[in-house]
Enzyme design. Sequence first.
Site, PDB file in Angstrom:
ATOM      1  N   LYS A 140      68.252  68.777  24.118  1.00  0.00           N
ATOM      2  CA  LYS A 140      69.220  67.949  24.839  1.00  0.00           C
ATOM      3  C   LYS A 140      68.615  66.985  25.841  1.00  0.00           C
ATOM      4  O   LYS A 140      67.615  67.261  26.485  1.00  0.00           O
ATOM      5  CB  LYS A 140      70.201  68.860  25.600  1.00  0.00           C
ATOM      6  CG  LYS A 140      71.082  69.681  24.680  1.00  0.00           C
ATOM      7  CD  LYS A 140      72.357  68.967  24.321  1.00  0.00           C
ATOM      8  CE  LYS A 140      73.350  69.066  25.450  1.00  0.00           C
ATOM      9  NZ  LYS A 140      74.659  68.581  25.047  1.00  0.00           N
ATOM     10  N   GLU A 185      77.371  60.455  34.194  1.00  0.00           N
ATOM     11  CA  GLU A 185      78.582  61.278  34.301  1.00  0.00           C
ATOM     12  C   GLU A 185      79.026  61.412  35.758  1.00  0.00           C
ATOM     13  O   GLU A 185      80.221  61.364  36.072  1.00  0.00           O
ATOM     14  CB  GLU A 185      78.327  62.669  33.719  1.00  0.00           C
ATOM     15  CG  GLU A 185      78.077  62.663  32.223  1.00  0.00           C
ATOM     16  CD  GLU A 185      77.549  64.013  31.749  1.00  0.00           C
ATOM     17  OE1 GLU A 185      78.378  64.870  31.403  1.00  0.00           O
ATOM     18  OE2 GLU A 185      76.328  64.220  31.749  1.00  0.00           O
TER      19      GLU A 185
END
Length: 461
Positions: A284, A291
């Site tokens: 990841k 965000e």
Amino acid sequence: MANRMWGGRFSSRPDELMEEINASIDFDQRFYRQDIEASKAHCRMLAERGIISAEDAKRILAGLDEIAREIEEGRFTFSRALEDIHMNVEARLAELIGDAAGRLHTARSRNDQVATDFRLYVRDTVDHIIGQIHALMRALAEKAHAHHAVVMPGFTHLQVAQPVTFGHHLLAYVEMFGRDAGRFADARRRLNESPLGAAALAGTGFPIDREMTAKELGFKRPMRNSIDAVSARDFVLEVLAAAAICATHLSRFAEELVIWSSAQFNFIRLSDRFTTGSSIMPQKRNPDAAELIRAKAGRVIGALVTLMVVMKGLPLAYSKDMQEDKEPAFDALDTLSLSLEVMRGMVADMEPVEEAMRAAAATGFSTATDLADWLVRELNMPFRQAHHVTGRLVALAEERGVDLPDLSLEEMRAVEPRITEDVYSVLGVENSVASRKSFGGTAPENVKRMAEWWLERLAEG
Ligand code: ARG
């Protein structure tokens, strides 16, 4: 012991809880510098007008400078019992210079004092934020310039609509942030008037010179109405509104960065500096910074709503409710400032994945409008009819599971016999963007020129 500022009227101390709800020193110490500057201007004016002696003024000014040094060097002890920055400074001044300190508060109240300090603080912060917005715009314009011809899909409804260039998309944000900077500058112009000398609410009988203090503090002029001067907080509201709009723009862009950096889109690569890994999934790369910027807009908008609700229904003039303006404003402006800084870093580092963008731009029959425009131009077809013919060609391609340029000339002629080989020249994404030379359109030459225009303007400052 009764309070030293109003001990004449009171015989006992406030309840501890009262101190807790009442004290603002934990947060308003933030504008100690503005508080001291405003006090110095007030002091010089009092001496100039013969309201206090030159001797006392000298002592007061030296004492205030000493206090500023103490605070800067972390040697100052803030006391909650002294409520706020104004009384903390004044009490320390009395310790340092004795009785003369008591003369500083002549023809002044904490009501005009806090309004003055906060205007100065907000003004300084607005200047800083405008600088940060310009820096972000510069980073965006540089990327736009570098990638003025990189083709990507333009979206409506998050569905592929028409090809655009990456540079063009980035310059859309430059326009938005440019207006944000303009909103801050407008708010700054309106807030730059001095409340000092309004005193508690009614003005004063002392022969003060409000022009002088206004000028010394860099204000355009003294506020015309003393009641308004101590009651108004629309200057904070306006700045928070500008902040909320700017945070909204940042949030939209952050959302796009999240989408673009996903494996499914793969339009951009964000740098290691502004992404994180996962503690369990080794593959990841999470766009945490984007965000968080997306989310922080909520806090900034919340601050605006908080202060609107605090102010609505407040009778004139000052009410202690207004002390609640500070924490949300500090939080919102800090949050915006951090978001701008982080976004600038992310933009400077990000790199487009050109092949992925270009491939996506060619999907979804994105050049269907170009085909319709060709029918209008070459066959003199009314646009509505061209739209219909193109719709049939799109349906045919969809049925066959191919893109528009993959249809053979025979297949096209079955729908519209007058179509010629030349139609293929407009079905490619490069041709599509290159043709959009209308002012404000996505043609790479336009985008390059516009990026240059912005970079020049931003360099001028
Ligand atoms: N700490 C106060 C505030 O932030 C200063 C003004 C207090 N004025 C008063 N009349 N109690 O609003």
